[in-house]
Design a protein around this motif. Structure first.
Motif, PDB file in Angstrom:
ATOM      1  N   ASP A   3      11.408  -5.961 -21.639  1.00 32.14           N
ATOM      2  CA  ASP A   3      12.319  -7.333 -21.940  1.00 32.14           C
ATOM      3  C   ASP A   3      13.342  -7.410 -20.720  1.00 32.14           C
ATOM      4  O   ASP A   3      13.614  -8.276 -20.311  1.00 32.14           O
ATOM      5  N   LEU A   4      13.905  -6.131 -20.545  1.00 29.09           N
ATOM      6  CA  LEU A   4      14.781  -5.901 -19.315  1.00 29.09           C
ATOM      7  C   LEU A   4      14.358  -6.614 -18.279  1.00 29.09           C
ATOM      8  O   LEU A   4      14.867  -7.186 -17.340  1.00 29.09           O
ATOM      9  N   ILE A   5      13.015  -6.122 -17.803  1.00 29.65           N
ATOM     10  CA  ILE A   5      12.234  -6.367 -16.529  1.00 29.65           C
ATOM     11  C   ILE A   5      12.213  -7.930 -16.368  1.00 29.65           C
ATOM     12  O   ILE A   5      12.397  -8.517 -15.542  1.00 29.65           O
ATOM     13  N   SER A   6      11.597  -8.594 -17.821  1.00 23.97           N
ATOM     14  CA  SER A   6      11.366  -9.991 -17.951  1.00 23.97           C
ATOM     15  C   SER A   6      12.736 -10.688 -17.882  1.00 23.97           C
ATOM     16  O   SER A   6      12.983 -11.620 -17.177  1.00 23.97           O
ATOM     17  N   LYS A   7      13.694 -10.029 -18.312  1.00 23.86           N
ATOM     18  CA  LYS A   7      15.179 -10.571 -18.187  1.00 23.86           C
ATOM     19  C   LYS A   7      15.880 -10.534 -16.855  1.00 23.86           C
ATOM     20  O   LYS A   7      16.211 -11.540 -16.207  1.00 23.86           O
ATOM     21  N   PHE A   8      15.441  -9.479 -16.260  1.00 31.99           N
ATOM     22  CA  PHE A   8      15.608  -9.256 -14.895  1.00 31.99           C
ATOM     23  C   PHE A   8      14.910 -10.261 -13.874  1.00 31.99           C
ATOM     24  O   PHE A   8      15.534 -10.654 -12.927  1.00 31.99           O
ATOM     25  N   ALA A   9      13.794 -10.472 -14.135  1.00 33.14           N
ATOM     26  CA  ALA A   9      12.905 -11.114 -13.294  1.00 33.14           C
ATOM     27  C   ALA A   9      13.366 -12.590 -13.538  1.00 33.14           C
ATOM     28  O   ALA A   9      13.803 -13.372 -12.413  1.00 33.14           O
ATOM     29  N   ASP A  36      16.815 -16.894 -11.672  1.00 31.33           N
ATOM     30  CA  ASP A  36      18.114 -17.650 -11.728  1.00 31.33           C
ATOM     31  C   ASP A  36      18.903 -17.196 -10.513  1.00 31.33           C
ATOM     32  O   ASP A  36      19.705 -18.176  -9.839  1.00 31.33           O
ATOM     33  N   GLN A  37      18.975 -15.969 -10.166  1.00 29.28           N
ATOM     34  CA  GLN A  37      19.872 -15.486  -9.072  1.00 29.28           C
ATOM     35  C   GLN A  37      19.419 -16.326  -7.863  1.00 29.28           C
ATOM     36  O   GLN A  37      20.141 -16.580  -7.145  1.00 29.28           O
ATOM     37  N   ASN A  38      18.021 -16.361  -7.736  1.00 28.34           N
ATOM     38  CA  ASN A  38      17.667 -16.885  -6.332  1.00 28.34           C
ATOM     39  C   ASN A  38      17.838 -18.439  -6.347  1.00 28.34           C
ATOM     40  O   ASN A  38      18.216 -19.104  -5.386  1.00 28.34           O
ATOM     41  N   MET A  94      23.727 -21.288  -1.267  1.00 27.07           N
ATOM     42  CA  MET A  94      23.142 -21.586   0.319  1.00 27.07           C
ATOM     43  C   MET A  94      23.237 -23.109   0.897  1.00 27.07           C
ATOM     44  O   MET A  94      23.681 -23.399   1.702  1.00 27.07           O
ATOM     45  N   LYS A  95      22.421 -23.724  -0.114  1.00 26.70           N
ATOM     46  CA  LYS A  95      22.618 -25.180   0.017  1.00 26.70           C
ATOM     47  C   LYS A  95      23.986 -25.949  -0.030  1.00 26.70           C
ATOM     48  O   LYS A  95      24.394 -26.645   0.983  1.00 26.70           O
ATOM     49  N   SER A  96      24.693 -25.231  -1.142  1.00 23.49           N
ATOM     50  CA  SER A  96      26.140 -25.755  -0.908  1.00 23.49           C
ATOM     51  C   SER A  96      26.968 -25.113  -0.061  1.00 23.49           C
ATOM     52  O   SER A  96      27.658 -26.146   0.695  1.00 23.49           O
ATOM     53  N   ASN A  97      26.708 -24.026   0.327  1.00 23.53           N
ATOM     54  CA  ASN A  97      27.334 -23.388   1.641  1.00 23.53           C
ATOM     55  C   ASN A  97      27.051 -24.035   2.931  1.00 23.53           C
ATOM     56  O   ASN A  97      27.941 -24.418   3.659  1.00 23.53           O
ATOM     57  N   LYS A  98      25.750 -24.432   3.146  1.00 28.12           N
ATOM     58  CA  LYS A  98      25.371 -25.230   4.145  1.00 28.12           C
ATOM     59  C   LYS A  98      25.985 -26.688   4.234  1.00 28.12           C
ATOM     60  O   LYS A  98      26.542 -27.197   5.147  1.00 28.12           O
TER      61      LYS A  98
END
Length: 329
Positions: free
Chosen positions: A21-27, A32-34, A41-45
């Protein structure tokens, strides 16, 4: 032991499940993090692009501000210079105004002084005008009286001349009648180079005067008047000369065609009032060798209205002519 293992297995399974579950949540979290990173990055650009644009705009704005500041500074400097010049001119004008005010005050005083003088002069002028009017009236009265006296004088002069002419004529006729048998008649010639009616009048008048003077000396004369140079060189010749320009020129013209071997007398006629007659006799002015043969040079004054009038110069000239003629008697 088996119970412990089961618990451990169960716990391991639970942990695996939790881990999964943690790995799934981590994934999921990684995804989400990506996505967040990508959006970041898009906003930063985009922000970097906007920042670059804003930076460029800021740079342009700064350049415009600098340009405007420089322009404003230049305008301000010019305005300050204009202001300083205007201030200087204003100060100079104020100084000039002060000087002009002083000059005006001085001129006002002078004007007041001159107005006072003008008022005094006007008063004096009024008095003078009144006196001038009185004098003008008196002068006009005197002029009328003088004109009346002049007319009477001219009338008396004409009557006197006519009486004198009659007396002279009577004396000449009487003396001629008295001495005609004992006296020799002296022949005289008169000549004028200028053919004018006035010449005949002057020769006739001069003839009458000479006849009267010589009759008193018992020397009758016979006068021949010529308009051309007379040929007889043994007879005394009186040449009439009108002084119209230069004396020498007039005399030379009068004697131009006359034989220099004969003795002549030149009568220089001056058409002038008594006060304007020449101060020196003509014979004192004609001293050239071309005048040596002339026996006498006399001056006679006359006026068109009066003819040969009485004066000291005419009396002396008639005496000279009488002496000139008497030398041939």
């Amino acid at each position: 032991m088996e119970g412990i293992n089961d618990e451990l297995i169960a716990e391991v399974d639970k942990n695996e499940t939790t881990l999964e579950d943690l790995i799934s949540k981590f994934a999921d979290a990684s995804k989400d993090q990506n996505r967040i990173i990508h959006r970041f990055m898009k906003s930063n650009k985009r922000l970097m692009t906007e920042n670059e644009e804003q930076k460029n705009e800021l740079t342009e704005l700064k350049q415009q501000i600098d340009a405007n500041l420089s322009k404003e500074a230049s305008n301000l400097t010019k305005k300050q210079k204009v202001h300083n010049d205007a201030q200087s001119q204003l100060s100079e004008r104020e100084f000039r105004l002060v000087e002009a005010g002083r000059t005006i005050q001085h001129m006002k005083k002078e004007i007041e002084h001159k107005e006072q003088k003008i008022n005094r002069l006007d008063t004096n002028l009024s008095k003078l005008n009144k006196e001038n009017q009185e004098l003008r009236t008196r002068i006009e009265t005197y002029c009328r009286e003088m004109e009346s006296l002049q007319r009477k004088t001219d009338s008396f002069e004409k009557e006197r001349n006519e009486l004198q002419r009659r007396i002279d004529s009577w004396i000449a006729q009487k003396n001629s009648a008295d001495i005609a048998t004992v006296c020799i008649v002296v022949k005289i010639q008169m000549y004028a180079a200028v053919k004018k009616e006035l010449c005949d009048k002057m020769m006739t008048e001069l003839e009458g005067m000479l006849s009267t003077h010589l009759a008193l000396m018992h020397t009758p004369i016979n006068v021949e008047k010529h308009k051309e140079p007379p040929p007889d060189s043994t007879v005394p010749l009186i040449v009439i000369c009108f002084n119209a320009s230069r004396l020498g020129t007039d005399v030379n013209q009068a004697i131009h065609n006359i034989d220099r071997s004969r003795t002549i007398a030149v009568v220089v006629l001056h058409h002038k009032e008594h006060h304007a007659l020449p101060n020196h006799p003509s014979e004192n002015l004609l001293i050239g060798s071309e005048y040596k043969h002339i026996g006498a040079i006399v001056d006679i004054a006359y006026l068109t209205t009066k003819g040969i009038y009485p004066c000291d110069m005419n009396e002396k000239s008639l005496d000279r002519l009488v002496n000139f003629i008497s030398s041939y008697a």
